[in-house]
Every structure is written in C-alpha cells, then in structure tokens.
Design an enzyme around this catalytic site. Structure first.
Site, short mmCIF file in Angstrom:
data_model
loop_
_atom_site.label_atom_id
_atom_site.label_comp_id
_atom_site.label_asym_id
_atom_site.label_seq_id
_atom_site.Cartn_x
_atom_site.Cartn_y
_atom_site.Cartn_z
N GLU A 92 -42.04 1.91 -47.29
CA GLU A 92 -43.35 1.96 -46.64
C GLU A 92 -43.37 3.17 -45.73
OE1 GLU A 92 -45.11 -1.61 -44.38
OE2 GLU A 92 -44.62 -0.19 -42.79
N PRO B 190 -49.00 6.94 -42.02
CA PRO B 190 -49.71 8.22 -41.98
C PRO B 190 -49.35 9.00 -40.71
CG PRO B 190 -51.23 6.46 -42.54
CD PRO B 190 -49.94 5.81 -42.13
N PRO B 191 -49.35 10.34 -40.81
CA PRO B 191 -49.04 11.14 -39.61
C PRO B 191 -50.13 10.95 -38.55
CG PRO B 191 -49.22 12.52 -41.60
CD PRO B 191 -49.68 11.16 -41.97
N THR C 210 -49.25 2.50 -44.76
CA THR C 210 -49.87 1.58 -43.80
C THR C 210 -51.25 2.09 -43.37
OG1 THR C 210 -48.92 2.69 -41.89
CG2 THR C 210 -47.63 0.91 -42.85
N HIS D 56 -52.53 -0.16 -47.54
CA HIS D 56 -52.71 -1.41 -46.79
C HIS D 56 -54.19 -1.50 -46.40
CE1 HIS D 56 -48.20 -1.91 -45.62
NE2 HIS D 56 -48.40 -1.72 -46.91
N GLY E 11 -54.27 -7.47 -39.88
CA GLY E 11 -54.17 -6.49 -38.78
C GLY E 11 -53.92 -7.24 -37.49
N TYR F 225 -43.75 -14.21 -43.26
CA TYR F 225 -42.98 -14.10 -42.00
C TYR F 225 -41.79 -15.06 -41.99
CZ TYR F 225 -47.18 -11.59 -40.83
OH TYR F 225 -48.21 -10.68 -40.86
N GLN G 213 -42.14 -9.57 -43.34
CA GLN G 213 -41.87 -8.84 -42.09
C GLN G 213 -40.38 -8.52 -42.07
OE1 GLN G 213 -42.43 -6.75 -39.88
NE2 GLN G 213 -44.12 -7.85 -38.90
N TYR H 23 -38.71 -0.20 -44.47
CA TYR H 23 -39.69 0.30 -43.50
C TYR H 23 -39.17 1.61 -42.95
CZ TYR H 23 -41.74 -4.29 -43.80
OH TYR H 23 -42.34 -5.43 -44.28
#
Ligand code: FAD
Length: 318
Positions: free
Chosen positions: A19, A22-23, A50, A95, A126, A180, A211, A302
């Site tokens: 994953e 974005p910058p 994401t 996402h 979110g 989760y 997660q 991640y």
C-alpha cells in the site's frame, strides 16, 4: 484483473503486495516511484493507493488574521493509480472513502475507475477528520463502509445515479473492505465488529485486508472467529515493519492497535534508529514466516512512504 482472480491463479502460493500513500500536495510523483521501484522485483500483482481525509489548515489572510480552511493534503489517488498502472503494468486498488465525498462524487470516481480499467476498489468509511472526535458523515455522502459496498456493487444498476437501462454486468468491481484483528476502536465488542464485517461481505465485499498487527495470534483468532461466523472470503494480513522509536507511540495512536511488550522492550533498548529498523525487520520476517506457514493468500505491506525495510523483509521470504 480482480484481486480474487490473482489469488486463485496463485494456486495457494502467497503473493506480495503493498500500500502506498499519495505524496503531499505540491510534491511530484518521483519520490513515490523511488519507493515502489525496489519492491517491483517481488512482483506485486496489485498496489493499493490510499485516500486521505480532509483536514483543517490555517492560512494567513493578511493583517495577522488566519482563515480556517478544509483541504485534502494528499489528493490524487486515482491519478496515481493510473500512473502506477501505466509505469509498472500492475493492477492498482484505489481506496474509496465515505468521509469527504458525496454519493455523486463517489459515482463519478467509480466511473473514472471503469474508464481507467481499474477492477478493484477498497471500500472504507474513513476516520474522523483531524479536530473532530468522531466520524461525521459528509452531507450527501455515505455513513458506513457497507453503504459504499452496496453503492459500488450497484454501479450501473440504477439504484444511485446511473440509468438502469445502461446497466452493464461487466462493470463489476472486486471490492475489498477493512477488518480489525484487534477490533475497530468504536465497536463495543469483537463479536459486534465481526457481525458488521459479515454484513459487508454479504453486501458484496470480495476480500478483507486487515489493519496492521504485530502479534500473529490476534490475526489467527480473528480468522478463526470470522470463519466460524461464515465469513469465507480471503482475509489478507496487513504488515508494517517498525522503523523508528517514534512508531512506538505513533502506530498505536494512529491505528488504534497494541504493540507486544517484547517488541516495545527490544525497541526501547535499541541504541539508535538503525538498530530499531533491524529489530522491526526481524520481527516482521518472523511474523511473515508464521503467516506463510498458515497459508495466507497475500502478505500486504504498509509502506507509509518507506520501502527499504520492506525490501529486507521480502528478500527473506519471496
Ligand atoms: P466501517 O466498516 O463502516 O466500520 C466503522 C465502525 O462502525 C466499526 O466500529 C463498525 O463496527 C461500525 N459499523 C459498521 N457498520 C455499521 C452499521 N451498519 N451500524 C452500526 N455500526 C456499524 N482511512 C483513510 O482515511 N484512508 C485510507 O485510504 C484508509 N485505508 C485503510 C486500509 C485498511 C486496510 C484499513 C484496515 C483501514 C484503512 N483506513 C483508511 C482507516 C479506516 O477508514 C478507519 O479504520 C475507519 O475508522 C473505519 O473504516 P471501515 O471501513 O472499517 O468502517
């Protein structure tokens, strides 16, 4: 290709995926490529991108006055997906969030996904915006991830904004949802949370990504309980190698997870961040070896903007 097809085609072999985030607004995409490049040798069949929630920023209005504005600091998820697909020839998974988007905006985003040949989307509620203490649904937007799953599944079927007559069965996304192993922070119990997860799957979710967790027992128990409840889709574990002492407080606070005492103590004793990275890599390798033995379909990493430590882990496994 759909994630579920990638898993099926792997014939029981565990896949590697990651994953990316974005910058920051205004920063070019090159740094993101520099993070992805070293990981391409592990042949990820898909890369998640994401979507950030908006946040409050304060800008100077002159005369010493500040104005509060809501903005998204890391926009561009779909553009990044398109760039990654084009550059690396891998599937990307944007996402899609309830928070910050109206149903109409979501519909347009999904239409763009179809035009871009994106087959998979991750449906998420979110978190609360920074500065809010609970999630507040956006006016005209969805409240729970399950509403988003239903919407995504219904695209082209007329329930939302598109015309029923133009329904196209090929417009079917493969949908991922969040799970989760330590329970979602707002859920009153694990059973309650798993029932909600089951509802997301019954509404059309095709797979679950968890997660991050640092104690495999939590994942194994989670999978066992999910299976006992009839959740039969792939449950992909999310892995994060710890890289700094700061992660000891940041990861639990941000992702509402626990770190095992052994890991905390090893990292606390480490003399510098190089030593911390080494501990984080070794911990992740041993976690992943056990997960491979368990037969997980994918090890999903991640990256949080860093890939060196993931590379070290993957080199030992793939
Ligand atoms: P939901 O499934 O809607 O659940 C939220 C809470 O409501 C849970 O406590 C659940 O038990 C409860 N609930 C669900 N449905 C109902 C219902 N019908 N009635 C009553 N209660 C219900 N956040 C981002 O901002 N951007 C990202 O890109 C992003 N990517 C993520 C990727 C992964 C793999 C994971 C695990 C999380 C990600 N998140 C991301 C964080 C996520 O948005 C938060 O964890 C959020 O708080 C919950 O999202 P969800 O999709 O699990 O919500």
């Amino acid at each position: 290709m759909k994630i579920t097809e990638h898993i099926k085609n792997a014939n029981g072999k565990t896949l590697f995926s990651l994953e990316v985030i974005p910058p920051q607004k205004g920063v070019g995409i090159e740094d993101l490529y520099k993070n992805i490049d070293p990981l391409m040798e592990f042949k990820p069949p898909f890369i998640d991108v994401t979507t950030s929630r908006e946040e409050y920023v304060y800008i100077e209005k002159g005369n010493g006055l500040m104005e509060r504005k809501i903005t998204r600091m890391r926009p561009g998820t779909l553009g990044i997906c398109a760039s990654i697909q084009h550059k690396y020839n891998v599937d990307t998974v944007p996402h899609v969030l309830c928070g910050g988007f109206t149903k109409e905006e979501t519909e347009y985003l999904l239409v763009d996904c179809l035009y871009l040949g994106i087959d998979n989307v991750m449906a998420l509620r979110g978190d609360a915006m920074k500065g809010q203490n609970q999630f507040v649904p956006t006016e005209g937007g969805h409240r729970y991830a399950i509403d988003l799953v239903e919407h995504i599944n219904d695209i082209g079927h007329g329930k939302y904004l598109t015309d029923e007559d133009r329904c196209d069965e090929n417009n079917k996304f493969c949908i991922g949802v969040a799970g989760y192993p330590e329970k979602h922070i707002e859920a009153p119990s694990m059973k309650y949370d798993l029932e909600r997860l089951k509802q997301k799957v019954e509404a059309g979710a095709d797979y679950v990504v968890t997660q991050m967790f640092f104690d495999n027992k939590k994942y194994f128990d989670f999978v066992k309980e999910a299976r006992a409840m009839g959740i039969d889709v792939p449950i992909i574990p999310g892995i994060k190698p710890i890289a700094t002492k700061g992660h000891l407080s940041m990861l639990p606070k941000t992702f509402k997870i626990d770190l095992p005492e052994d890991l905390i103590s090893e990292i606390t004793k480490a003399k510098d961040n190089t030593a911390v990275k080494q501990i984080g890599v070794e911990w992740a390798i041993s976690q992943c070896r056990e997960l491979l033995d368990f037969g997980v379909p994918v090890l999903h990493f991640y990256s949080m903007g860093k890939s060196n430590n993931i590379k070290k882990v993957a080199q030992e496994l793939f």
